[in-house]
Design an enzyme around this catalytic site. Structure first.
Site, PDB file in Angstrom:
ATOM      1  N   HIS A  97       0.796  -1.235   0.000  1.00 17.20           N
ATOM      2  CA  HIS A  97       0.000   0.000   0.000  1.00 17.20           C
ATOM      3  C   HIS A  97       0.826   1.283   0.000  1.00 17.20           C
ATOM      4  O   HIS A  97       0.250   2.365  -0.087  1.00 17.20           O
ATOM      5  CB  HIS A  97      -0.963   0.053   1.190  1.00 17.20           C
ATOM      6  CG  HIS A  97      -1.705  -1.207   1.459  1.00 17.20           C
ATOM      7  ND1 HIS A  97      -2.507  -1.807   0.518  1.00 17.20           N
ATOM      8  CD2 HIS A  97      -1.759  -2.009   2.565  1.00 17.20           C
ATOM      9  CE1 HIS A  97      -3.036  -2.902   1.040  1.00 17.20           C
ATOM     10  NE2 HIS A  97      -2.586  -3.059   2.272  1.00 17.20           N
ATOM     11  N   ASP A 147       3.874  -8.403   1.208  1.00 15.83           N
ATOM     12  CA  ASP A 147       4.317  -9.222   2.347  1.00 15.83           C
ATOM     13  C   ASP A 147       3.321 -10.296   2.746  1.00 15.83           C
ATOM     14  O   ASP A 147       3.712 -11.415   3.103  1.00 15.83           O
ATOM     15  CB  ASP A 147       4.684  -8.340   3.542  1.00 15.83           C
ATOM     16  CG  ASP A 147       3.572  -7.398   3.977  1.00 15.83           C
ATOM     17  OD1 ASP A 147       2.471  -7.424   3.384  1.00 15.83           O
ATOM     18  OD2 ASP A 147       3.801  -6.613   4.916  1.00 15.83           O
TER      19      ASP A 147
END
Length: 493
Positions: free
Chosen positions: A82, A238
């Protein structure tokens, strides 16, 4: 012997992991990072510090395992999702990167949801201030010169790819967290881009996480002592990289990631959006796979914060707390130090200790922190159930997974068995190394992405499951009571 390098650009550290073709860890290195919070709700990092940390980590790997390092055939990248890395026409950062836990674009996220309600199902989740798209709307309004000068927006790990290969490419799982990706089509959404004043010209090329994205630039290969044809894979955000590292690639595979932030992740073989639940339905890092995820902004970072506040080390505090444990704590801790995403979508939420008395000891506060984070995962589980996903077990990865005591609290709060795995704290970097191998060799994911060896499976304890139920209810009531106060609280907490 062929080896593969996984690099994870986390929030608190860059982690690098070198594995051989038997998937044994040959060396690892962790380089800490600092986060800047120049204003309330802001969270930023300088992208160049990531690159400096990557180079330091690589130097350490080369020293610790020189023979294995010289045999690297592929590099995989993972990283915090993000984030907005804004590049000028020369590929240089225009400003510090705006991170996933930055809440400044709350108003812009609300506007995207109000004016483009149909896009939430296409994007797999409602717009939230942590996502990249609202950040760019904020930038256009508050830093218009930077917005006009921007020629490319990248995620954190993809800035490292640019340094390594010279190309601007991302992959599906990281692109999924921007709120610009059509998750079912696995392609940029022109409508979502237009809603934030952008088009495809300022977006990186899209590939799958297991596909090659390019080769390491000759000057980098020479500087690092690598062969001249090292492949860099697409990699993964991740969460998806952690799933690849854990072997969570089949329909229904589930795990909890307890790192700086927290995720409750379930792999699916079809796109199953449920934006009304605040569950994220995103593309996985492997072709033909998606996932549902409840995302919490506060995980093991809460324990590190509490340890710093008490001026003590985490391992010692955990030992003392476990020795003093007699059941659920009378204290309640709301773990929302950085706001919260699932289930509240509230960047103004903050941490709270409730129930303090003159008898309260440091171990009581630590236990409340451990339980408060687990209670937030109970909320996450409820959201997944509402989205149609049942959870009967989960793996446990991330730095917080090292504590069997904390894992037992989680099992009792969630009332499901939890498995701890060998090397689970290195999850995203290990997953990135696996993606590097897939890109370099072309092997099928099923042959590489097996589950690690299980250290132990922790079963819920029925007596404590029953006692934790009312504490979770009290935790939820406390948040609801305080929710109006969070937005009205003074800034600069």
């Amino acid at each position: 012997m062929p080896c593969y390098l996984g690099i994870d650009v986390g929030t608190s550290a860059v982690k690098a992991l070198l594995v051989d073709e038997e998937q044994r860890t040959m060396a690892d290195a962790t380089i800490p990072l600092e986060t800047s919070r120049p204003q309330d709700l802001w969270s930023e990092q300088d992208p160049e510090t990531w690159w400096a940390a990557v180079q330091t980590a690589v130097e350490r790997l080369c020293i610790r395992a020189p023979a294995a390092f010289s045999g690297i055939e592929g590099i995989g990248l993972s990283g915090q999702m993000h984030g907005a890395v804004l590049l000028d026409e020369r590929g240089q950062p225009l400003r510090p990167a705006i991170l996933w836990n930055d809440g400044r674009s709350f108003q812009e996220a609300e506007e995207l949801r109000r004016f483009h309600p149909e896009l939430s199902r296409t994007m797999g989740v409602i717009p939230m201030p942590g996502f990249t798209a609202p950040k760019l709307l904020w930038l256009a309004r508050h830093e218009p010169e930077t917005f006009r000068a921007m020629r490319m927006v990248l995620s954190p790990k993809d800035f490292i790819r640019l340094k390594l290969t010279g190309v601007c490419i991302t992959e599906m799982s990281d692109a999924a967290g921007t709120w610009w990706l059509d998750e079912a089509a696995r392609d940029w959404s022109d409508e979502a881009l237009a809603a934030t004043g952008l088009d495809r010209l300022r977006m990186p090329e899209l590939i799958e996480g297991s596909a090659p994205s390019g080769m390491v630039r000759p000057e980098i290969a020479r500087a690092w002592g690598l062969r001249g044809d090292v492949t860099v894979s697409g990699g993964a955000g991740d969460a998806a990289a952690g799933a690849v590292g854990l072997g969570a690639i089949d329909d229904g595979s589930a795990f909890i990631s307890l790192g700086t932030s927290g995720q409750l992740f379930v792999t699916t073989h079809r796109f199953s959006p449920a934006p009304e639940t605040l569950v994220h339905s995103f593309c996985h890092a492997l072709p033909g796979r998606w996932f549902q995820m409840a995302a919490m902004l506060n995980g093991a970072s809460c324990l590190a914060w509490a340890a710093g506040l008490l001026k003590s080390e985490v391992p010692g505090l955990l030992r003392q707390t476990e020795a003093a444990y007699r059941g659920p704590s009378p204290l309640i801790f709301l773990p929302y130090l950085a706001g919260e995403r699932t289930p509240h979508n509230n960047p103004y939420a903050r941490g709270v200790f409730f129930g303090l008395s003159p008898e309260t000891q440091p171990v009581d506060m630590i236990q409340a922190v451990l339980e408060g984070v687990a209670f937030s995962f109970a909320d996450a589980k409820a959201c997944l159930v509402q989205a149609g996903t049942q959870l009967s077990y989960a793996g446990l990865i991330g730095g917080g997974s090292r504590s069997a005591f904390w894992a037992q609290i989680f099992a009792n709060v969630l009332n499901i068995p939890l498995s701890r795995y060998e090397g689970s704290e290195t999850g995203p970097a290990f997953g990135a190394a696996r993606l590097a191998r897939l890109a370099a060799t072309g092997e099928a994911p099923e042959t590489v992405c097996s589950a690690p060896a299980v250290i132990e499976t922790i079963e819920p304890q029925p007596r404590l499951v029953d006692r934790y139920g009312p504490r979770v209810d009290a935790f939820r009531r406390l948040y609801r009571a305080l929710e109006p106060e969070f937005r009205n609280a003074p800034t600069g907490w």
